[in-house]
Write an enzyme that holds these catalytic residues in place. Structure first.
Site, PDB file in Angstrom:
ATOM      1  N   ARG A  10      -2.265   1.097 -23.747  1.00 47.68           N
ATOM      2  CA  ARG A  10      -1.576   0.684 -22.509  1.00 47.68           C
ATOM      3  C   ARG A  10      -0.787   1.815 -21.868  1.00 47.68           C
ATOM      4  O   ARG A  10      -0.517   1.766 -20.668  1.00 47.68           O
ATOM      5  CB  ARG A  10      -0.691  -0.540 -22.780  1.00 47.68           C
ATOM      6  CG  ARG A  10      -1.529  -1.780 -22.990  1.00 47.68           C
ATOM      7  CD  ARG A  10      -0.727  -3.032 -23.222  1.00 47.68           C
ATOM      8  NE  ARG A  10      -1.607  -4.191 -23.174  1.00 47.68           N
ATOM      9  CZ  ARG A  10      -1.312  -5.391 -23.659  1.00 47.68           C
ATOM     10  NH1 ARG A  10      -0.136  -5.595 -24.232  1.00 47.68           N
ATOM     11  NH2 ARG A  10      -2.180  -6.381 -23.576  1.00 47.68           N
TER      12      ARG A  10
ATOM     13  N   GLY B  55      -5.795 -10.415 -31.343  1.00 48.50           N
ATOM     14  CA  GLY B  55      -5.184  -9.731 -32.482  1.00 48.50           C
ATOM     15  C   GLY B  55      -4.346 -10.694 -33.308  1.00 48.50           C
ATOM     16  O   GLY B  55      -4.328 -10.623 -34.545  1.00 48.50           O
TER      17      GLY B  55
ATOM     18  N   ASP C  17       5.030  -6.746 -24.922  1.00 49.31           N
ATOM     19  CA  ASP C  17       3.870  -7.103 -24.092  1.00 49.31           C
ATOM     20  C   ASP C  17       4.135  -6.920 -22.596  1.00 49.31           C
ATOM     21  O   ASP C  17       3.231  -7.106 -21.783  1.00 49.31           O
ATOM     22  CB  ASP C  17       3.463  -8.553 -24.364  1.00 49.31           C
ATOM     23  CG  ASP C  17       2.896  -8.722 -25.780  1.00 49.31           C
ATOM     24  OD1 ASP C  17       2.345  -7.742 -26.334  1.00 49.31           O
ATOM     25  OD2 ASP C  17       3.019  -9.835 -26.331  1.00 49.31           O
TER      26      ASP C  17
ATOM     27  N   LYS D 163      -2.640  -1.682 -28.526  1.00 49.05           N
ATOM     28  CA  LYS D 163      -2.731  -3.073 -28.065  1.00 49.05           C
ATOM     29  C   LYS D 163      -4.166  -3.309 -27.582  1.00 49.05           C
ATOM     30  O   LYS D 163      -5.073  -2.599 -27.984  1.00 49.05           O
ATOM     31  CB  LYS D 163      -1.689  -3.327 -26.970  1.00 49.05           C
ATOM     32  CG  LYS D 163      -0.255  -3.281 -27.490  1.00 49.05           C
ATOM     33  CD  LYS D 163       0.036  -4.444 -28.418  1.00 49.05           C
ATOM     34  CE  LYS D 163       1.440  -4.400 -28.993  1.00 49.05           C
ATOM     35  NZ  LYS D 163       1.626  -5.419 -30.035  1.00 49.05           N
TER      36      LYS D 163
ATOM     37  N   SER E  66       1.510 -17.014 -28.380  1.00 56.78           N
ATOM     38  CA  SER E  66       1.932 -16.867 -29.780  1.00 56.78           C
ATOM     39  C   SER E  66       2.183 -18.226 -30.429  1.00 56.78           C
ATOM     40  O   SER E  66       1.797 -18.467 -31.572  1.00 56.78           O
ATOM     41  CB  SER E  66       3.232 -16.065 -29.862  1.00 56.78           C
ATOM     42  OG  SER E  66       3.038 -14.745 -29.457  1.00 56.78           O
TER      43      SER E  66
ATOM     44  N   ARG F   7      -3.491  -7.780 -19.545  1.00 60.22           N
ATOM     45  CA  ARG F   7      -2.169  -7.482 -18.968  1.00 60.22           C
ATOM     46  C   ARG F   7      -2.209  -6.283 -18.022  1.00 60.22           C
ATOM     47  O   ARG F   7      -1.397  -6.170 -17.104  1.00 60.22           O
ATOM     48  CB  ARG F   7      -1.134  -7.265 -20.076  1.00 60.22           C
ATOM     49  CG  ARG F   7      -0.960  -8.503 -20.944  1.00 60.22           C
ATOM     50  CD  ARG F   7       0.360  -8.516 -21.704  1.00 60.22           C
ATOM     51  NE  ARG F   7       0.282  -9.413 -22.844  1.00 60.22           N
ATOM     52  CZ  ARG F   7       0.386 -10.741 -22.776  1.00 60.22           C
ATOM     53  NH1 ARG F   7       0.570 -11.333 -21.615  1.00 60.22           N
ATOM     54  NH2 ARG F   7       0.303 -11.478 -23.859  1.00 60.22           N
TER      55      ARG F   7
END
Ligand code: S3P
Length: 438
Positions: A351, A98, A320, A347, A26, A392
């Site tokens: 997920r 994203g 996340d 996401k 980020s 992830r």
């Protein structure tokens, strides 16, 4: 993504040692964006070398910004000021990111020229109306097909500052609107239903902009200029999270994760793991934090975990980390209940569905709900699971393999390169059993 390798994860040794985790995703995206529109030369240290963040840097090169790479993890950005970006000849490819697409939608809607933002198949499925509609309310014109990428952004539209009350807690949407607000007439105010990570607000201030802030509210005035500054990107807590859970689960482990960014809007996982019985110690690092971030060494020792109800208010602070929390929950005693996390369905993959199906393959009972899941802890078995082309999910199942009774094969792990290309090697160094398979 071209790399279609699988991994096979098996129990390794106890996890021990000191690990340096790569830079925050980020923060790296935002550092390049703000440095590009600032006046002067900014140096970014600790920049995350990964596909997502490199995509952002490549886009600013297309927009006419000179960016040097004197060494890995460093970028020198020659900012062009608020009116110095140029139209790109080709579409701007955000890849899987994203954050890149949403923040750039705001920034580009305010430019004098047209742009097109494209991305990979996963990004093409993610909802973009959440940024398009509020930007349109400011006067922007963005064409999309059914609210999805590619986004065709028409420049040369005067933007009007206004107040936005966001229906979902999203740092990406908040950031897109604040960025657009830098060029808008008057004040742009963003109210969020729950506070989210505030890197954009704090970094804008580091670049000399005036940002007014109160809990759940951020605002900027249009017509400001940014001035170059040097930034140090902290280690990414979300990348550290895989090691935190793995060391909690594997008997005999003791890991120290060095100088990790422990921003409270990112570290909700620590609160939940502690409630589950984890042995976590935070040793704050002295001196001013990197990019104004609080930093700590995180020391994790193995401890038996038990299930919990994840409090609703912690959800945005660990958005996340749910894939890896599901692994902790699967190996814990009793049930863990996750609610209020419908955002997980939009996401890089769905997920909730991806974790539920993978965990069931590994012999764990999971009840899926529209906004979460109940994971009933048990003994993880072996099997073949899919990453759903989601970094992830892949890394979370690599952690599962460390405590499973038979090998866990994880399909299509190439996407790990979007956020953590060095994961496989670092994990093996720490003691993971993890190898590439055909
Ligand atoms: C991010 C915000 C979060 C997070 C994403 C990165 C950011 O998304 O899931 O990985 O950099 O602002 P949302 O703001 O859409 O929840």
């Amino acid at each position: 993504m071209a790399d279609r390798r699988d991994w096979v994860a098996t129990p390794g040794t106890a996890l021990r040692g000191d690990l340096a985790i790569p830079g925050d995703k980020s923060v790296s995206h935002r550092a390049v964006m703000l440095a590009a529109i600032a006046e002067g030369e900014s140096r970014i240290d600790g920049f995350l070398e990964a596909a997502d963040t490199r995509a952002t840097a490549a886009i600013f090169r297309q927009l006419g910004v000179a960016i040097e790479i004197p060494e890995d993890g460093v970028r020198i950005v020659h900012g062009v000021g608020m009116h110095g970006l140029h139209a790109a000849r080709e579409a701007l490819d955000c890849g899987n990111a994203g954050t890149a697409m949403r923040l750039l939608a705001g920034l580009l809607a305010a430019q004098a020229f047209d742009s097109e933002l494209v991305g990979d198949a996963s990004l093409g499925r993610r909802p973009m109306r959440r940024v398009i509609e509020p930007l349109q309310a400011m006067g922007a014109r963005i064409d999309a097909s059914d609210g999805h990428a590619p986004l065709r952004i028409h420049g040369g539209r005067p933007l009007q500052g206004r107040e936005h009350a966001l229906p979902v807690a999203s740092a990406q949407v908040k950031s897109a609107l604040l960025l657009a607000g830098l060029w808008a007439d008057g004040e742009t105010v963003v109210r969020e239903p729950r506070p989210t990570r505030d890197y954009t607000e704090r970094m804008l201030a580091a670049f000399g902009a005036e940002v007014s802030r109160a809990p759940g509210r951020a605002a900027v005035h249009g017509g400001q200029r940014l001035v170059a500054t040097d930034l140090q990107v902290p280690a990414d807590f979300s990348s550290a999270a895989f090691f935190i859970v793995a060391a909690s689960l594997v008997p005999g482990s003791e890991l120290r994760l060095r100088e990790v960014g422990v921003h409270p809007r990112r570290t909700g996982l620590l609160r939940v793991l502690r409630a589950m019985g984890a042995d976590l110690e935070l040793v704050p690092c002295a001196g001013p934090g990197r990019a104004g971030e609080p930093l700590a060494d995180i020391v994790v020792r193995h401890a038996p975990l038990h299930g919990v109800d994840v409090p609703l208010d912690v959800v945005p602070d660990m958005i996340d980390e749910f894939p890896v929390l599901c692994i902790a929950a699967a190996a814990a005693r009793g049930a863990t209940r996750i609610r209020g996390a419908a955002e997980l369905r939009v996401k890089e993959s769905d997920r909730i569905a991806a974790m539920a199906s993978g965990l069931r393959t590994l012999g764990i009972a999971v009840e899926e709900t529209p906004d979460g899941a109940v994971v009933r802890g048990g003994t993880l078995q072996g099997g073949t699971v899919h990453s759903h082309a989601d970094h992830r999910i892949a890394m979370a199942f690599a952690v599962a393999g460390q405590v499973a009774r038979a090998p866990v094969r994880i399909g299509d792990v190439g996407n790990v390169a979007t956020s953590f290309p060095g994961f496989e090697v670092l994990a093996r160094d720490a003691g993971f059993g993890l190898s590439a398979a055909g």
